[in-house]
Design a protein around this motif. Structure first.
Motif, PDB file in Angstrom:
ATOM      1  N   ALA A  12       0.850  -1.189   0.000  1.00 50.85           N
ATOM      2  CA  ALA A  12       0.000   0.000   0.000  1.00 50.85           C
ATOM      3  C   ALA A  12       0.886   1.239   0.000  1.00 50.85           C
ATOM      4  O   ALA A  12       1.913   1.274   0.668  1.00 50.85           O
ATOM      5  N   SER A  13       0.471   2.247  -0.744  1.00 51.49           N
ATOM      6  CA  SER A  13       1.211   3.514  -0.783  1.00 51.49           C
ATOM      7  C   SER A  13       0.834   4.362   0.434  1.00 51.49           C
ATOM      8  O   SER A  13      -0.150   4.074   1.129  1.00 51.49           O
ATOM      9  N   ILE A  14       1.578   5.415   0.650  1.00 49.89           N
ATOM     10  CA  ILE A  14       1.271   6.322   1.763  1.00 49.89           C
ATOM     11  C   ILE A  14      -0.120   6.917   1.575  1.00 49.89           C
ATOM     12  O   ILE A  14      -0.889   7.015   2.530  1.00 49.89           O
ATOM     13  N   SER A  15      -0.451   7.284   0.345  1.00 52.01           N
ATOM     14  CA  SER A  15      -1.770   7.866   0.078  1.00 52.01           C
ATOM     15  C   SER A  15      -2.883   6.873   0.400  1.00 52.01           C
ATOM     16  O   SER A  15      -3.903   7.244   0.988  1.00 52.01           O
ATOM     17  N   GLU A  16      -2.689   5.616   0.021  1.00 53.95           N
ATOM     18  CA  GLU A  16      -3.689   4.582   0.326  1.00 53.95           C
ATOM     19  C   GLU A  16      -3.831   4.396   1.829  1.00 53.95           C
ATOM     20  O   GLU A  16      -4.942   4.269   2.357  1.00 53.95           O
ATOM     21  N   VAL A  17      -2.699   4.373   2.524  1.00 50.49           N
ATOM     22  CA  VAL A  17      -2.712   4.211   3.974  1.00 50.49           C
ATOM     23  C   VAL A  17      -3.475   5.356   4.625  1.00 50.49           C
ATOM     24  O   VAL A  17      -4.349   5.133   5.477  1.00 50.49           O
ATOM     25  N   LYS A  18      -3.183   6.587   4.214  1.00 49.24           N
ATOM     26  CA  LYS A  18      -3.871   7.744   4.795  1.00 49.24           C
ATOM     27  C   LYS A  18      -5.372   7.664   4.558  1.00 49.24           C
ATOM     28  O   LYS A  18      -6.160   7.953   5.454  1.00 49.24           O
ATOM     29  N   SER A  19      -5.771   7.240   3.362  1.00 50.36           N
ATOM     30  CA  SER A  19      -7.201   7.128   3.053  1.00 50.36           C
ATOM     31  C   SER A  19      -7.871   6.077   3.923  1.00 50.36           C
ATOM     32  O   SER A  19      -8.965   6.296   4.454  1.00 50.36           O
ATOM     33  N   GLN A  20      -7.221   4.926   4.063  1.00 55.43           N
ATOM     34  CA  GLN A  20      -7.791   3.840   4.864  1.00 55.43           C
ATOM     35  C   GLN A  20      -7.882   4.220   6.338  1.00 55.43           C
ATOM     36  O   GLN A  20      -8.882   3.918   7.013  1.00 55.43           O
ATOM     37  N   ILE A  21      -6.857   4.888   6.839  1.00 57.14           N
ATOM     38  CA  ILE A  21      -6.863   5.308   8.241  1.00 57.14           C
ATOM     39  C   ILE A  21      -7.923   6.379   8.468  1.00 57.14           C
ATOM     40  O   ILE A  21      -8.580   6.390   9.507  1.00 57.14           O
ATOM     41  N   ALA A  22      -8.119   7.248   7.489  1.00 58.39           N
ATOM     42  CA  ALA A  22      -9.152   8.279   7.614  1.00 58.39           C
ATOM     43  C   ALA A  22     -10.532   7.647   7.784  1.00 58.39           C
ATOM     44  O   ALA A  22     -11.351   8.134   8.565  1.00 58.39           O
ATOM     45  N   VAL A  23     -10.776   6.548   7.083  1.00 61.00           N
ATOM     46  CA  VAL A  23     -12.053   5.842   7.220  1.00 61.00           C
ATOM     47  C   VAL A  23     -12.141   5.175   8.594  1.00 61.00           C
ATOM     48  O   VAL A  23     -13.158   5.290   9.286  1.00 61.00           O
ATOM     49  N   LEU A  24     -11.072   4.500   8.991  1.00 59.48           N
ATOM     50  CA  LEU A  24     -11.072   3.807  10.287  1.00 59.48           C
ATOM     51  C   LEU A  24     -11.270   4.776  11.452  1.00 59.48           C
ATOM     52  O   LEU A  24     -11.960   4.465  12.417  1.00 59.48           O
ATOM     53  N   PHE A  25     -10.606   5.934  11.367  1.00 59.92           N
ATOM     54  CA  PHE A  25     -10.620   6.889  12.477  1.00 59.92           C
ATOM     55  C   PHE A  25     -11.652   7.990  12.287  1.00 59.92           C
ATOM     56  O   PHE A  25     -11.547   9.051  12.894  1.00 59.92           O
ATOM     57  N   ASP A  26     -12.652   7.749  11.452  1.00 62.62           N
ATOM     58  CA  ASP A  26     -13.708   8.736  11.248  1.00 62.62           C
ATOM     59  C   ASP A  26     -14.328   9.096  12.594  1.00 62.62           C
ATOM     60  O   ASP A  26     -14.700   8.210  13.360  1.00 62.62           O
ATOM     61  N   GLY A  27     -14.391  10.381  12.872  1.00 64.15           N
ATOM     62  CA  GLY A  27     -14.927  10.831  14.150  1.00 64.15           C
ATOM     63  C   GLY A  27     -13.879  10.926  15.246  1.00 64.15           C
ATOM     64  O   GLY A  27     -14.196  11.276  16.383  1.00 64.15           O
ATOM     65  N   HIS A  28     -12.631  10.634  14.905  1.00 64.11           N
ATOM     66  CA  HIS A  28     -11.524  10.696  15.877  1.00 64.11           C
ATOM     67  C   HIS A  28     -10.398  11.551  15.267  1.00 64.11           C
ATOM     68  O   HIS A  28      -9.305  11.058  14.983  1.00 64.11           O
ATOM     69  N   ALA A  29     -10.703  12.829  15.072  1.00 64.62           N
ATOM     70  CA  ALA A  29      -9.782  13.737  14.379  1.00 64.62           C
ATOM     71  C   ALA A  29      -8.421  13.818  15.067  1.00 64.62           C
ATOM     72  O   ALA A  29      -7.391  13.987  14.402  1.00 64.62           O
ATOM     73  N   ASP A  30      -8.405  13.684  16.385  1.00 68.63           N
ATOM     74  CA  ASP A  30      -7.126  13.762  17.108  1.00 68.63           C
ATOM     75  C   ASP A  30      -6.204  12.617  16.699  1.00 68.63           C
ATOM     76  O   ASP A  30      -5.018  12.832  16.428  1.00 68.63           O
ATOM     77  N   LEU A  31      -6.755  11.400  16.623  1.00 68.71           N
ATOM     78  CA  LEU A  31      -5.940  10.256  16.231  1.00 68.71           C
ATOM     79  C   LEU A  31      -5.481  10.393  14.785  1.00 68.71           C
ATOM     80  O   LEU A  31      -4.346  10.060  14.453  1.00 68.71           O
ATOM     81  N   LEU A  32      -6.361  10.882  13.946  1.00 70.08           N
ATOM     82  CA  LEU A  32      -6.031  11.022  12.530  1.00 70.08           C
ATOM     83  C   LEU A  32      -4.919  12.046  12.325  1.00 70.08           C
ATOM     84  O   LEU A  32      -3.959  11.796  11.580  1.00 70.08           O
ATOM     85  N   SER A  33      -5.003  13.178  13.004  1.00 65.51           N
ATOM     86  CA  SER A  33      -3.965  14.204  12.831  1.00 65.51           C
ATOM     87  C   SER A  33      -2.633  13.734  13.410  1.00 65.51           C
ATOM     88  O   SER A  33      -1.579  13.996  12.835  1.00 65.51           O
ATOM     89  N   GLN A  34      -2.668  12.997  14.504  1.00 68.88           N
ATOM     90  CA  GLN A  34      -1.433  12.473  15.082  1.00 68.88           C
ATOM     91  C   GLN A  34      -0.821  11.414  14.180  1.00 68.88           C
ATOM     92  O   GLN A  34       0.394  11.327  14.053  1.00 68.88           O
ATOM     93  N   PHE A  35      -1.667  10.623  13.505  1.00 73.33           N
ATOM     94  CA  PHE A  35      -1.165   9.582  12.617  1.00 73.33           C
ATOM     95  C   PHE A  35      -0.319  10.175  11.505  1.00 73.33           C
ATOM     96  O   PHE A  35       0.733   9.644  11.161  1.00 73.33           O
ATOM     97  N   SER A  36      -0.759  11.276  10.952  1.00 72.93           N
ATOM     98  CA  SER A  36      -0.028  11.863   9.823  1.00 72.93           C
ATOM     99  C   SER A  36       1.364  12.335  10.229  1.00 72.93           C
ATOM    100  O   SER A  36       2.240  12.470   9.368  1.00 72.93           O
ATOM    101  N   LEU A  37       1.603  12.537  11.505  1.00 71.08           N
ATOM    102  CA  LEU A  37       2.935  12.937  11.971  1.00 71.08           C
ATOM    103  C   LEU A  37       3.952  11.810  11.796  1.00 71.08           C
ATOM    104  O   LEU A  37       5.152  12.058  11.705  1.00 71.08           O
ATOM    105  N   PHE A  38       3.483  10.579  11.718  1.00 70.58           N
ATOM    106  CA  PHE A  38       4.383   9.428  11.638  1.00 70.58           C
ATOM    107  C   PHE A  38       4.679   8.991  10.202  1.00 70.58           C
ATOM    108  O   PHE A  38       5.519   8.136   9.982  1.00 70.58           O
ATOM    109  N   LEU A  39       3.965   9.579   9.238  1.00 67.32           N
ATOM    110  CA  LEU A  39       4.151   9.168   7.848  1.00 67.32           C
ATOM    111  C   LEU A  39       4.969  10.192   7.072  1.00 67.32           C
ATOM    112  O   LEU A  39       4.814  11.397   7.276  1.00 67.32           O
TER     113      LEU A  39
END
Length: 84
Positions: free
Chosen positions: A45-72
């Motif tokens: 999976a590419s970084i873009s695919e990973v970000k898209s999939q995580i965005a779906v998983l963490f829908d409604g959890h903006a804090d986790l989503l924004s923190q995730f992008s710090l690691f990519l």
């Protein structure tokens, strides 16, 4: 100077632990998160695919989503490849 890798690793462990706790009542979300990371690690999976999939998983959890992008890395960095 580059960041201390031990500090980054501690931050990553702390983040993953936070995800596990947040989704304790929905273990399938945590499992899916780990599966997405595994696909990225094996270049399935590419970084873009990973970000898209995580965005779906963490829908409604903006804090986790924004923190995730710090690691990519930036997707543009990945497209340039390792030929530097």
């Amino acid at each position: 100077p580059p960041a201390d890798p031990h500090v980054e690793l501690d931050s990553a462990y702390s983040y993953v632990s936070r995800i596990k706790q947040r989704f304790a009542r929905s273990p399938e979300v945590y499992k899916a998160f780990l599966e997405v990371l595994q696909r990225y690690k094996t270049d399935a999976a590419s970084i873009s695919e990973v970000k898209s999939q995580i965005a779906v998983l963490f829908d409604g959890h903006a804090d986790l989503l924004s923190q995730f992008s710090l690691f990519l890395p930036d997707p543009a960095e990945q497209q340039r490849g390792d030929g530097g």
